[in-house]
Write a protein that holds these residues in place. Structure first.
Motif, PDB file in Angstrom:
ATOM      1  N   ARG A 106       0.711  -1.455  -0.145  1.00  0.00           N
ATOM      2  CA  ARG A 106      -0.656  -0.015   0.141  1.00  0.00           C
ATOM      3  C   ARG A 106       0.596   0.951   0.490  1.00  0.00           C
ATOM      4  O   ARG A 106       1.668   1.113   0.821  1.00  0.00           O
ATOM      5  CB  ARG A 106      -0.726   0.087   1.190  1.00  0.00           C
ATOM      6  N   VAL A 107       0.900   2.392  -0.551  1.00  0.00           N
ATOM      7  CA  VAL A 107       1.416   3.309  -0.662  1.00  0.00           C
ATOM      8  C   VAL A 107       0.100   4.903  -0.898  1.00  0.00           C
ATOM      9  O   VAL A 107      -0.777   4.859  -1.405  1.00  0.00           O
ATOM     10  CB  VAL A 107       1.746   4.035  -2.355  1.00  0.00           C
ATOM     11  N   SER A 108       0.881   5.766   0.040  1.00  0.00           N
ATOM     12  CA  SER A 108       0.520   6.541   0.400  1.00  0.00           C
ATOM     13  C   SER A 108       0.246   7.714  -1.131  1.00  0.00           C
ATOM     14  O   SER A 108       1.205   8.446  -1.313  1.00  0.00           O
ATOM     15  CB  SER A 108       0.166   7.169   1.237  1.00  0.00           C
ATOM     16  N   PHE A 109      -1.089   9.021  -1.442  1.00  0.00           N
ATOM     17  CA  PHE A 109      -1.682   9.606  -2.669  1.00  0.00           C
ATOM     18  C   PHE A 109      -0.944  10.496  -1.504  1.00  0.00           C
ATOM     19  O   PHE A 109      -1.780  11.429  -2.264  1.00  0.00           O
ATOM     20  CB  PHE A 109      -1.770   9.283  -3.423  1.00  0.00           C
ATOM     21  N   GLY A 126      -7.190   7.657  -0.753  1.00  0.00           N
ATOM     22  CA  GLY A 126      -5.699   8.138  -0.679  1.00  0.00           C
ATOM     23  C   GLY A 126      -4.845   7.483  -0.662  1.00  0.00           C
ATOM     24  O   GLY A 126      -3.800   7.584  -0.214  1.00  0.00           O
ATOM     25  N   ILE A 127      -4.955   6.202  -0.664  1.00  0.00           N
ATOM     26  CA  ILE A 127      -4.367   5.281  -0.302  1.00  0.00           C
ATOM     27  C   ILE A 127      -4.368   4.001  -1.678  1.00  0.00           C
ATOM     28  O   ILE A 127      -5.338   3.476  -1.751  1.00  0.00           O
ATOM     29  CB  ILE A 127      -4.314   4.260   0.229  1.00  0.00           C
ATOM     30  N   ALA A 128      -3.412   3.409  -2.388  1.00  0.00           N
ATOM     31  CA  ALA A 128      -3.154   2.724  -3.653  1.00  0.00           C
ATOM     32  C   ALA A 128      -2.304   1.795  -3.152  1.00  0.00           C
ATOM     33  O   ALA A 128      -1.464   1.686  -2.510  1.00  0.00           O
ATOM     34  CB  ALA A 128      -2.320   3.475  -4.744  1.00  0.00           C
ATOM     35  N   TYR A 129      -2.779   0.343  -3.691  1.00  0.00           N
ATOM     36  CA  TYR A 129      -1.645  -1.494  -3.880  1.00  0.00           C
ATOM     37  C   TYR A 129      -1.101  -0.891  -5.539  1.00  0.00           C
ATOM     38  O   TYR A 129      -1.759  -0.876  -6.069  1.00  0.00           O
ATOM     39  CB  TYR A 129      -2.720  -1.804  -4.210  1.00  0.00           C
ATOM     40  N   GLN A 255     -17.974  -8.760   2.940  1.00  0.00           N
ATOM     41  CA  GLN A 255     -18.899  -8.424   4.284  1.00  0.00           C
ATOM     42  C   GLN A 255     -18.803  -7.330   5.306  1.00  0.00           C
ATOM     43  O   GLN A 255     -19.336  -6.452   5.953  1.00  0.00           O
ATOM     44  CB  GLN A 255     -20.029  -9.155   4.663  1.00  0.00           C
ATOM     45  N   LEU A 256     -17.051  -7.839   5.831  1.00  0.00           N
ATOM     46  CA  LEU A 256     -17.068  -7.612   7.255  1.00  0.00           C
ATOM     47  C   LEU A 256     -15.841  -6.819   7.230  1.00  0.00           C
ATOM     48  O   LEU A 256     -16.011  -5.685   8.101  1.00  0.00           O
ATOM     49  CB  LEU A 256     -16.771  -8.580   8.161  1.00  0.00           C
ATOM     50  N   VAL A 257     -15.026  -6.273   6.185  1.00  0.00           N
ATOM     51  CA  VAL A 257     -13.939  -5.503   6.316  1.00  0.00           C
ATOM     52  C   VAL A 257     -14.584  -4.006   6.010  1.00  0.00           C
ATOM     53  O   VAL A 257     -13.660  -3.833   7.792  1.00  0.00           O
ATOM     54  CB  VAL A 257     -12.817  -5.478   4.642  1.00  0.00           C
ATOM     55  N   GLU A 258     -15.292  -3.966   5.665  1.00  0.00           N
ATOM     56  CA  GLU A 258     -15.957  -2.523   5.770  1.00  0.00           C
ATOM     57  C   GLU A 258     -16.451  -2.150   7.498  1.00  0.00           C
ATOM     58  O   GLU A 258     -16.418  -1.369   8.235  1.00  0.00           O
ATOM     59  CB  GLU A 258     -16.766  -1.584   5.322  1.00  0.00           C
ATOM     60  N   LYS A 259     -16.193  -3.009   7.870  1.00  0.00           N
ATOM     61  CA  LYS A 259     -16.755  -2.803   9.718  1.00  0.00           C
ATOM     62  C   LYS A 259     -15.476  -2.594  11.324  1.00  0.00           C
ATOM     63  O   LYS A 259     -15.744  -2.681  11.514  1.00  0.00           O
ATOM     64  CB  LYS A 259     -17.903  -3.918  10.435  1.00  0.00           C
ATOM     65  N   ILE A 260     -14.938  -3.585  10.503  1.00  0.00           N
ATOM     66  CA  ILE A 260     -13.967  -3.507  11.132  1.00  0.00           C
ATOM     67  C   ILE A 260     -12.591  -2.491  10.816  1.00  0.00           C
ATOM     68  O   ILE A 260     -11.553  -3.159  11.521  1.00  0.00           O
ATOM     69  CB  ILE A 260     -13.277  -5.252  11.268  1.00  0.00           C
ATOM     70  N   TYR A 261     -12.441  -2.387   9.676  1.00  0.00           N
ATOM     71  CA  TYR A 261     -11.215  -1.438   8.972  1.00  0.00           C
ATOM     72  C   TYR A 261     -10.978  -0.404   9.744  1.00  0.00           C
ATOM     73  O   TYR A 261     -11.580   0.484  10.117  1.00  0.00           O
ATOM     74  CB  TYR A 261     -11.964  -1.616   7.852  1.00  0.00           C
ATOM     75  N   ILE A 262      -9.752  -0.502  10.235  1.00  0.00           N
ATOM     76  CA  ILE A 262      -9.076   0.608  10.319  1.00  0.00           C
ATOM     77  C   ILE A 262      -7.572   1.404   9.588  1.00  0.00           C
ATOM     78  O   ILE A 262      -7.229   1.062   8.399  1.00  0.00           O
ATOM     79  CB  ILE A 262      -8.563   0.834  12.027  1.00  0.00           C
ATOM     80  N   PRO A 263      -7.665   2.497   9.062  1.00  0.00           N
ATOM     81  CA  PRO A 263      -7.047   2.898   8.626  1.00  0.00           C
ATOM     82  C   PRO A 263      -5.757   2.863   8.378  1.00  0.00           C
ATOM     83  O   PRO A 263      -4.980   3.226   9.413  1.00  0.00           O
ATOM     84  CB  PRO A 263      -7.697   4.343   8.492  1.00  0.00           C
ATOM     85  N   ALA A 264      -5.263   2.622   7.238  1.00  0.00           N
ATOM     86  CA  ALA A 264      -3.588   3.320   7.238  1.00  0.00           C
ATOM     87  C   ALA A 264      -3.417   3.259   7.219  1.00  0.00           C
ATOM     88  O   ALA A 264      -3.323   4.591   6.100  1.00  0.00           O
ATOM     89  CB  ALA A 264      -2.518   2.041   6.299  1.00  0.00           C
ATOM     90  N   THR A 265      -1.776   4.220   7.720  1.00  0.00           N
ATOM     91  CA  THR A 265      -1.504   5.200   7.514  1.00  0.00           C
ATOM     92  C   THR A 265       0.207   5.622   7.934  1.00  0.00           C
ATOM     93  O   THR A 265       0.789   5.162   6.641  1.00  0.00           O
ATOM     94  CB  THR A 265      -1.495   6.495   9.075  1.00  0.00           C
ATOM     95  N   ASP A 266       1.025   5.437   9.536  1.00  0.00           N
ATOM     96  CA  ASP A 266       2.092   5.097   8.993  1.00  0.00           C
ATOM     97  C   ASP A 266       2.508   3.914   8.336  1.00  0.00           C
ATOM     98  O   ASP A 266       4.181   4.514   8.738  1.00  0.00           O
ATOM     99  CB  ASP A 266       3.107   5.909  10.570  1.00  0.00           C
ATOM    100  N   GLU A 267       2.288   3.150   8.311  1.00  0.00           N
ATOM    101  CA  GLU A 267       2.697   1.174   7.981  1.00  0.00           C
ATOM    102  C   GLU A 267       2.593   2.254   5.944  1.00  0.00           C
ATOM    103  O   GLU A 267       3.461   0.829   5.332  1.00  0.00           O
ATOM    104  CB  GLU A 267       2.131   0.439   7.996  1.00  0.00           C
ATOM    105  N   CYS A 268       2.635   2.886   5.758  1.00  0.00           N
ATOM    106  CA  CYS A 268       2.602   3.562   4.026  1.00  0.00           C
ATOM    107  C   CYS A 268       3.166   3.909   4.237  1.00  0.00           C
ATOM    108  O   CYS A 268       3.451   5.671   4.081  1.00  0.00           O
ATOM    109  CB  CYS A 268       1.271   3.523   3.585  1.00  0.00           C
ATOM    110  N   MET A 269       3.988   3.584   2.850  1.00  0.00           N
ATOM    111  CA  MET A 269       5.377   4.303   2.138  1.00  0.00           C
ATOM    112  C   MET A 269       5.006   6.083   1.210  1.00  0.00           C
ATOM    113  O   MET A 269       3.736   5.478   0.831  1.00  0.00           O
ATOM    114  CB  MET A 269       6.400   4.367   1.881  1.00  0.00           C
TER     115      MET A 269
END
Length: 392
Positions: A106-109, A126-129, A255-269
């Protein structure tokens, strides 16, 4: 012994814990082979996941399965890890097929004009594979070192997402422990990554163990309120379905990812850092085009809009930032999407690389669309990547 049972026994030998033993087992299996697979030169796949991210296959087993389906070249593509690449290359030499090595991240835009856009990530704007393709052997260590601290940061987020899963499942008496239930089904201790798929696979195993094969469809529909299509019900209720756990994982992911997902931040270059790192290790950084989704091939994505409304702007940003290529999966896109994408790649001088995202036992290593003449350049490119990496 049926061919399927025999294949499962073979995969077990190629999935043993020790990588050196896996390679020795591959040598023995091929030496005892009485019938060689039909060679299908019209196909290639540069996006095969292994157990170092999420997959039923070790790098050795992935090579064997690719060869068994007739591929003469195959590419490893694990999330945030290239730890399986050495083994993948060694297995390719034993099996006599060309290999190309890469990794997905994952890369931050956030530093670009597209920071607020939903790119190819269904879970976060704002985050891309991105795919770091064609990493030469000389770049393996540097790449793994760069992602090691990011893997640690990712696990902080993984633990928080598992807490969200446990909160959802608490009314149903289901609880998962990260260190006991998740880490053991990963290759994190050997340099692999832990992804959302690991969390939901652990949940799948727990649901099946508690509810039993005969009751878990009822649990999904009536306890968790997950709507299932007739196709999904047929797959999940079939007691002879060898892919049940992966099929259940696909349903839970959608079905569940949107319910449990936490945004990726500092793990993304950042995109700039990803470009710089790829150049440093001699790799080709590619944007992984998804395109608007209507019917997900793998069943783990809902219908949604992605890059198509601003694709021209995306290409402009990618060129300005120094991204060299686009990777895409012809089986997942419409004719109109492919025509437009290839036209833009030509206009912007982008390298085109393809590969079907394999991370389930149900999936084939082969993308049938590649037999069409209009995609022959993608197979040619796979061989160019193999030759490119062999020079180092």
């Amino acid at each position: 012994m049926s061919k399927y049972v025999q294949l499962q026994e073979t995969i077990k030998l190629l999935n043993v814990a020790d990588s050196k033993q896996r390679l020795l087992n591959l040598e023995k299996i091929l030496a005892e082979e009485t019938e060689t697979p039909e060679i299908k030169t019209q196909y290639a796949n540069n996006h095969i996941h292994t157990c170092y991210s999420f997959s039923p296959y070790s790098p050795t087993a992935a090579v064997y399965m690719a060869r068994a389906e007739g591929l003469q070249t195959a590419g490893i593509m694990d999330h945030d890890s290239i730890s399986g690449a050495e083994e993948f290359r060694a297995a390719g030499k034993i099996a006599g097929i060309g290999t190309t090595c890469g990794m997905e991240c994952r890369v931050s835009f956030q530093d670009t004009a597209l920071k607020d856009k939903k790119l190819n990530n269904p879970d976060q704007s704002g985050i891309a594979y991105m795919a770091i393709h064609s990493v030469p052997k000389t770049g393996f260590t540097r790449l793994q070192q760069a992602f090691k601290p990011l893997l640690e940061k990712r696990n902080v987020r993984n633990r928080k997402m598992l807490e969200n899963i446990n909160n959802l499942m608490k009314p149903h008496g289901i609880h998962l422990d990260f260190d006991k239930d998740v880490v053991p089904i990963s290759y994190f201790e050997e340099g692999g990554s832990i992804t959302e798929r690991h969390l939901l696979y652990a949940l799948s195993l727990k649901i099946i163990s508690i509810c039993g094969i005969e009751n878990y469809v009822d649990f999904l529909e009536n306890k968790l309120g997950i709507p299932l299509s007739e196709k999904q019900i047929d797959m999940l209720k079939n007691p002879e379905n060898p892919h049940i756990t992966y099929d259940l994982l696909g349903v839970l992911k959608a079905q569940l990812v949107e319910k449990i997902y936490i945004p990726a931040t500092d793990e993304c270059m950042t995109l700039k850092d990803a470009v710089k790192l790829s150049e440093e290790v001699g790799a080709i950084l590619c944007y992984a085009y998804l395109g608007d989704v209507t019917d997900s091939v793998t069943g783990d994505k809902k219908a949604a809009k992605f890059e198509d409304d601003f694709l021209d702007d995306l290409f402009c940003v990618l060129r300005e930032e120094g991204v060299k290529g686009i990777t895409y999966m012809p089986a997942r896109n419409t004719e109109a999407q492919i025509i437009r994408l290839q036209k833009l790649c030509h206009e912007y001088g982008m390298t085109e690389i393809s590969g079907e995202d394999v991370n389930s036992s149900r999936q084939s290593m082969i993308c049938k669309q590649l037999e069409l003449p209009r995609f022959s350049h993608l197979v040619d490119m796979a061989w160019k990547l193999v030759e490119r990496e062999e020079k180092f």
